[in-house]
Design a protein around this motif. Structure first.
Motif, short mmCIF file in Angstrom:
data_model
loop_
_atom_site.label_atom_id
_atom_site.label_comp_id
_atom_site.label_asym_id
_atom_site.label_seq_id
_atom_site.Cartn_x
_atom_site.Cartn_y
_atom_site.Cartn_z
N VAL A 192 0.87 -1.17 0.00
CA VAL A 192 0.00 0.00 0.00
C VAL A 192 0.91 1.22 0.00
O VAL A 192 1.78 1.35 0.86
CB VAL A 192 -0.93 0.03 1.23
CG1 VAL A 192 -1.77 1.30 1.24
CG2 VAL A 192 -1.82 -1.21 1.24
N VAL A 193 0.72 2.10 -0.98
CA VAL A 193 1.55 3.30 -1.10
C VAL A 193 0.70 4.52 -0.83
O VAL A 193 -0.25 4.79 -1.56
CB VAL A 193 2.21 3.38 -2.50
CG1 VAL A 193 2.99 4.68 -2.64
CG2 VAL A 193 3.10 2.18 -2.75
N PHE A 194 1.04 5.23 0.23
CA PHE A 194 0.40 6.51 0.53
C PHE A 194 1.23 7.62 -0.09
O PHE A 194 2.46 7.57 -0.05
CB PHE A 194 0.32 6.74 2.04
CG PHE A 194 -0.85 6.06 2.70
CD1 PHE A 194 -2.00 6.77 3.00
CD2 PHE A 194 -0.79 4.72 3.02
CE1 PHE A 194 -3.07 6.15 3.61
CE2 PHE A 194 -1.86 4.09 3.64
CZ PHE A 194 -3.00 4.81 3.94
N THR A 195 0.58 8.60 -0.69
CA THR A 195 1.32 9.74 -1.22
C THR A 195 1.94 10.49 -0.04
O THR A 195 1.58 10.29 1.11
CB THR A 195 0.41 10.66 -2.04
OG1 THR A 195 -0.71 11.04 -1.25
CG2 THR A 195 -0.06 9.96 -3.31
N ASP A 196 2.88 11.37 -0.34
CA ASP A 196 3.72 11.96 0.69
C ASP A 196 3.02 12.97 1.58
O ASP A 196 3.61 13.49 2.52
CB ASP A 196 4.95 12.59 0.04
CG ASP A 196 5.77 11.53 -0.68
OD1 ASP A 196 5.82 10.38 -0.19
OD2 ASP A 196 6.35 11.83 -1.74
N SER A 197 1.73 13.26 1.32
CA SER A 197 1.02 14.19 2.19
C SER A 197 0.40 13.49 3.40
O SER A 197 -0.21 14.13 4.24
CB SER A 197 -0.05 14.96 1.41
OG SER A 197 -0.79 14.09 0.60
N ALA A 198 0.59 12.18 3.52
CA ALA A 198 0.11 11.43 4.69
C ALA A 198 1.26 11.22 5.67
O ALA A 198 2.39 10.97 5.26
CB ALA A 198 -0.46 10.08 4.25
N ARG A 199 0.93 11.34 6.96
CA ARG A 199 1.92 11.09 8.01
C ARG A 199 1.41 9.96 8.90
O ARG A 199 0.21 9.82 9.11
CB ARG A 199 2.12 12.35 8.86
CG ARG A 199 2.69 13.52 8.10
CD ARG A 199 2.83 14.77 8.98
NE ARG A 199 1.65 15.12 9.76
CZ ARG A 199 0.58 15.76 9.27
NH1 ARG A 199 0.55 16.11 8.00
NH2 ARG A 199 -0.45 16.04 10.05
N PHE A 200 2.34 9.20 9.45
CA PHE A 200 2.01 8.09 10.34
C PHE A 200 2.68 8.35 11.69
O PHE A 200 3.78 7.85 11.94
CB PHE A 200 2.47 6.76 9.74
CG PHE A 200 1.66 6.32 8.56
CD1 PHE A 200 0.63 5.41 8.71
CD2 PHE A 200 1.91 6.83 7.30
CE1 PHE A 200 -0.14 5.02 7.63
CE2 PHE A 200 1.16 6.45 6.21
CZ PHE A 200 0.12 5.53 6.38
N PRO A 201 2.05 9.13 12.56
CA PRO A 201 2.68 9.50 13.84
C PRO A 201 3.07 8.31 14.70
O PRO A 201 4.02 8.39 15.48
CB PRO A 201 1.62 10.35 14.55
CG PRO A 201 0.71 10.82 13.47
CD PRO A 201 0.74 9.77 12.40
N LYS A 202 2.35 7.20 14.59
CA LYS A 202 2.66 6.02 15.40
C LYS A 202 3.41 4.96 14.61
O LYS A 202 3.50 3.81 15.01
CB LYS A 202 1.38 5.44 15.99
CG LYS A 202 0.73 6.38 16.98
CD LYS A 202 -0.41 5.74 17.70
CE LYS A 202 -0.96 6.69 18.75
NZ LYS A 202 -2.06 6.09 19.49
N GLY A 203 3.94 5.33 13.44
CA GLY A 203 4.68 4.39 12.59
C GLY A 203 3.80 3.74 11.55
O GLY A 203 2.59 3.60 11.74
#
Length: 200
Positions: free
Chosen positions: A148-159
C-alpha cells in the motif's frame, strides 16, 4: 387605495434583480458543495494513482494500471497497479490521503485525522490482501506481493504498519536487489501478504 412609496417603487427593479440572483445562486452553491464533497476525493485519488504509476513506470518494468480482475468470489475487484518484477508480481494499492493516519495491519478500519476532524476508512492493507489473492488465483505458482503506497502528504505518527510505504520510495518496492530490499524493509516493514515462495 394609497399610492406606493416612490422610493419603494424606484428600488423595485433592484430588489427583483437581487431576489432573482439569490434564487439562482442557491442551486449553484449546492452544486459546488456537492462537487467538493463528491468529486474532489475521487479526483485526489486519481491524481495519487497517476503519481505512483509514473514512479513505477520510470523503473522500466512492465506495469498495468487500474485493472479489473475477478475476485474469486463471483465478483470483480479493481487493482491500482500490478508490476512485473524479477521476483514476481507486485500489487500496489495507492492512497492519496492527507493528514495523520492511524491504523494497524489487522484492524478493520483506520482513521485519518485532518486538524480536529477524524474520518474512518477501510484498512487498505486488508483491501490489498484481497487484490493479491485475486491476482494469485489468475497466476498460480507466481510469487505475488502486496504494498500500500500513501502519497507523501500522509503522516504516520505512530509508525507505518508492515506493507505500507510512501510514494517517495515506491520505486524500491519493485527492485529486489539486496541493497533496496534492506532499504525497503527499514522504511516499510514487510510486504503483505507474506510471500508464497522463498523469494523475498
Amino acid at each position: 387605495m394609497p399610492s406606493p412609496d416612490p422610493l419603494i417603487a424606484a428600488l423595485a427593479p433592484i430588489t427583483t434583480l437581487v431576489t432573482d440572483w439569490a434564487l439562482w445562486m442557491i442551486p449553484l452553491v449546492l452544486l459546488l458543495v456537492a462537487l467538493r464533497f463528491l468529486l474532489l476525493p475521487k479526483l485526489r485519488g486519481i491524481l495519487g494513482e497517476r503519481r505512483v504509476g509514473a514512479v513505477l513506470e520510470r523503473i522500466g518494468t512492465e506495469c498495468l494500471h487500474d485493472v479489473i480482475f475477478p475476485d474469486g468470489r463471483g465478483g470483480l475487484t479493481q487493482v491500482d497497479h500490478v508490476v512485473l518484477t524479477g521476483a514476481g508480481l507486485v500489487v500496489v494499492e495507492t492512497k492519496n490521503y492527507r493528514g495523520s493516519i492511524f491504523g494497524q495491519e489487522r484492524e478493520a478500519q483506520w482513521t485519518q485525522r485532518l486538524g480536529r476532524q477524524s474520518f474512518r476508512f477501510q484498512n487498505p492493507v486488508r483491501q490489498n490482501y484481497l487484490h493479491t489473492q485475486a491476482v494469485k488465483a489468475l497466476v498460480p505458482g507466481v510469487p505475488v506481493l502486496g504494498w500500500v503506497v500513501f502519497t507523501d502528504s500522509a503522516r504516520f505518527p505512530k509508525g507505518k504498519p508492515d506493507g505500507v510505504c510512501n510514494s517517495a520510495i515506491a520505486a524500491v518496492l519493485v527492485d529486489n536487489s539486496a541493497e533496496n530490499r534492506g532499504r525497503r524493509d527499514r522504511a516499510c516493514g514487510k510486504p503483505t501478504p507474506k510471500p508464497t515462495s522463498t523469494t523475498p
